[in-house]
Design a protein around this motif. Structure first.
Motif, PDB file in Angstrom:
ATOM      1  N   ASN A   1       6.983  26.924 -82.656  1.00 22.43           N
ATOM      2  CA  ASN A   1       5.794  26.117 -81.569  1.00 22.43           C
ATOM      3  C   ASN A   1       6.105  24.711 -81.609  1.00 22.43           C
ATOM      4  O   ASN A   1       5.274  24.022 -82.222  1.00 22.43           O
ATOM      5  CB  ASN A   1       4.337  26.337 -82.129  1.00 22.43           C
ATOM      6  CG  ASN A   1       4.259  25.979 -83.503  1.00 22.43           C
ATOM      7  OD1 ASN A   1       5.131  25.644 -84.314  1.00 22.43           O
ATOM      8  ND2 ASN A   1       2.917  25.881 -84.070  1.00 22.43           N
TER       9      ASN A   1
ATOM     10  N   GLU B   1       8.580  27.523 -77.320  1.00 20.98           N
ATOM     11  CA  GLU B   1       7.221  28.471 -77.734  1.00 20.98           C
ATOM     12  C   GLU B   1       7.599  29.919 -77.852  1.00 20.98           C
ATOM     13  O   GLU B   1       7.930  30.417 -77.009  1.00 20.98           O
ATOM     14  CB  GLU B   1       6.116  28.296 -76.826  1.00 20.98           C
ATOM     15  CG  GLU B   1       5.422  27.183 -76.771  1.00 20.98           C
ATOM     16  CD  GLU B   1       4.420  26.568 -77.940  1.00 20.98           C
ATOM     17  OE1 GLU B   1       3.958  27.570 -78.516  1.00 20.98           O
ATOM     18  OE2 GLU B   1       4.076  25.592 -77.931  1.00 20.98           O
TER      19      GLU B   1
ATOM     20  N   THR C   1       7.077  33.362 -80.277  1.00 23.81           N
ATOM     21  CA  THR C   1       6.231  34.143 -81.322  1.00 23.81           C
ATOM     22  C   THR C   1       7.267  35.531 -81.536  1.00 23.81           C
ATOM     23  O   THR C   1       7.230  36.384 -80.675  1.00 23.81           O
ATOM     24  CB  THR C   1       4.896  34.256 -81.239  1.00 23.81           C
ATOM     25  OG1 THR C   1       4.045  33.151 -80.924  1.00 23.81           O
ATOM     26  CG2 THR C   1       4.287  35.044 -82.418  1.00 23.81           C
TER      27      THR C   1
ATOM     28  N   ARG D   1       6.465  37.058 -78.059  1.00 20.06           N
ATOM     29  CA  ARG D   1       6.009  36.696 -76.986  1.00 20.06           C
ATOM     30  C   ARG D   1       6.505  35.123 -76.610  1.00 20.06           C
ATOM     31  O   ARG D   1       6.725  34.344 -77.598  1.00 20.06           O
ATOM     32  CB  ARG D   1       4.275  36.391 -77.027  1.00 20.06           C
ATOM     33  CG  ARG D   1       3.746  35.613 -76.001  1.00 20.06           C
ATOM     34  CD  ARG D   1       2.161  35.363 -76.471  1.00 20.06           C
ATOM     35  NE  ARG D   1       2.197  34.579 -77.547  1.00 20.06           N
ATOM     36  CZ  ARG D   1       1.091  34.553 -78.317  1.00 20.06           C
ATOM     37  NH1 ARG D   1       0.038  35.223 -78.334  1.00 20.06           N
ATOM     38  NH2 ARG D   1       1.228  33.521 -79.288  1.00 20.06           N
TER      39      ARG D   1
ATOM     40  N   GLY E   1       6.194  31.467 -74.897  1.00 15.84           N
ATOM     41  CA  GLY E   1       4.970  30.650 -74.485  1.00 15.84           C
ATOM     42  C   GLY E   1       3.678  31.174 -75.330  1.00 15.84           C
ATOM     43  O   GLY E   1       3.514  32.266 -75.733  1.00 15.84           O
ATOM     44  N   GLU E   2       2.831  30.362 -75.178  1.00 14.99           N
ATOM     45  CA  GLU E   2       1.294  30.475 -75.724  1.00 14.99           C
ATOM     46  C   GLU E   2       0.666  31.556 -75.052  1.00 14.99           C
ATOM     47  O   GLU E   2      -0.150  32.240 -75.568  1.00 14.99           O
ATOM     48  CB  GLU E   2       0.801  29.266 -75.550  1.00 14.99           C
ATOM     49  CG  GLU E   2       1.127  28.498 -76.672  1.00 14.99           C
ATOM     50  CD  GLU E   2       1.063  28.958 -78.219  1.00 14.99           C
ATOM     51  OE1 GLU E   2      -0.005  29.499 -78.749  1.00 14.99           O
ATOM     52  OE2 GLU E   2       1.927  29.004 -78.948  1.00 14.99           O
ATOM     53  N   ASN E   3       0.834  31.838 -73.843  1.00 10.24           N
ATOM     54  CA  ASN E   3       0.022  32.679 -72.912  1.00 10.24           C
ATOM     55  C   ASN E   3       0.756  33.687 -72.154  1.00 10.24           C
ATOM     56  O   ASN E   3       0.607  34.521 -71.399  1.00 10.24           O
ATOM     57  CB  ASN E   3      -0.851  32.001 -71.702  1.00 10.24           C
ATOM     58  CG  ASN E   3      -1.631  31.025 -72.363  1.00 10.24           C
ATOM     59  OD1 ASN E   3      -2.473  31.335 -73.437  1.00 10.24           O
ATOM     60  ND2 ASN E   3      -1.700  29.728 -71.774  1.00 10.24           N
ATOM     61  N   GLY E   4       2.362  33.807 -72.820  1.00  8.42           N
ATOM     62  CA  GLY E   4       2.930  34.865 -72.088  1.00  8.42           C
ATOM     63  C   GLY E   4       2.681  36.283 -72.727  1.00  8.42           C
ATOM     64  O   GLY E   4       1.785  36.511 -73.347  1.00  8.42           O
ATOM     65  N   SER E   5       3.231  37.137 -71.987  1.00 12.17           N
ATOM     66  CA  SER E   5       2.906  38.594 -72.122  1.00 12.17           C
ATOM     67  C   SER E   5       3.867  39.100 -73.539  1.00 12.17           C
ATOM     68  O   SER E   5       4.682  38.418 -73.642  1.00 12.17           O
ATOM     69  CB  SER E   5       3.366  39.479 -70.892  1.00 12.17           C
ATOM     70  OG  SER E   5       2.663  38.963 -69.827  1.00 12.17           O
TER      71      SER E   5
ATOM     72  N   TYR F   1      -0.339  46.241 -72.588  1.00 13.16           N
ATOM     73  CA  TYR F   1       0.469  44.864 -72.193  1.00 13.16           C
ATOM     74  C   TYR F   1       0.835  44.812 -70.763  1.00 13.16           C
ATOM     75  O   TYR F   1       1.369  45.657 -70.235  1.00 13.16           O
ATOM     76  CB  TYR F   1       1.623  44.550 -73.083  1.00 13.16           C
ATOM     77  CG  TYR F   1       1.487  44.644 -74.714  1.00 13.16           C
ATOM     78  CD1 TYR F   1       2.331  45.632 -75.411  1.00 13.16           C
ATOM     79  CD2 TYR F   1       0.453  44.147 -75.325  1.00 13.16           C
ATOM     80  CE1 TYR F   1       2.216  45.453 -76.781  1.00 13.16           C
ATOM     81  CE2 TYR F   1       0.252  44.054 -76.664  1.00 13.16           C
ATOM     82  CZ  TYR F   1       1.010  44.825 -77.457  1.00 13.16           C
ATOM     83  OH  TYR F   1       0.942  44.863 -78.764  1.00 13.16           O
TER      84      TYR F   1
END
Length: 166
Positions: A72, A100, A102, A113, A115-119, A160
């Motif tokens: 991050n 980003e 995870t 994932r 990005g913070e808001n990725g799928s 998802y």
């Protein structure tokens, strides 16, 4: 003498995680095949050691935060350690990997994932972890996110939405 490498029960999950991170480095084309092999081996050993006392097949979510690999805008120390084995600088590592990312390495499932808001995309799912015997049950091993999208492979326990962007 202590055995090196992952315990047999965590080997497929670690292999999926190592393959994914190595694949991200490989796609950028800045790392030679021998360097990639050394990186992969170093990452496999580092993850096996890190997870040794934090692997609970009977309760896969227990210890999930500890096993999570996270970038991050700061590089995950386990990835940094493996990259240092091939002389890869932190600056270059940041250029080659998403800013980003995870990566969850849990018993029976490895997912990520970007990005913070990725799928969330599943990289590996143990066949035994699937309660259904659907036609896709045997196809969810080590697949790329793109292949999974094409196969519409999903976990029955989670819904998802997966998008692929360039």
């Amino acid at each position: 003498s202590q055995r090196r490498g992952p315990r047999p029960e965590m080997a497929p999950e670690i292999a999926a995680a190592v393959g994914f991170v190595s694949g991200l480095l490989q796609t950028r084309g800045c790392i030679s095949e021998p360097q990639l092999q050394v990186f992969s081996g170093a990452l496999r050993e580092a993850l096996a050691e890190h997870y040794r006392h934090h692997w609970f097949p009977e309760k896969p979510s227990k210890g999930s935060g500890y096993r999570c690999i996270r970038i991050n805008h700061k590089m995950d120390p386990i990835i940094s350690k493996a990259a240092s084995q091939i002389g890869l600088s932190l600056a270059l590592l940041h250029q080659l990997l998403p800013s980003e990312l995870t990566l969850w390495v849990d018993p029976n499932e490895v997912s990520y994932r970007i990005g913070e808001n990725g799928s969330i995309c599943i990289l590996y799912e143990a066949a035994a972890a699937k309660p259904s015997s659907s036609a896709a049950a045997g196809t969810c091993g080590l697949l790329t996110c793109k292949n999974q999208l094409m196969l519409e492979c999903s976990s029955p326990s989670k819904n998802y939405l997966m998008t692929v962007s360039s």
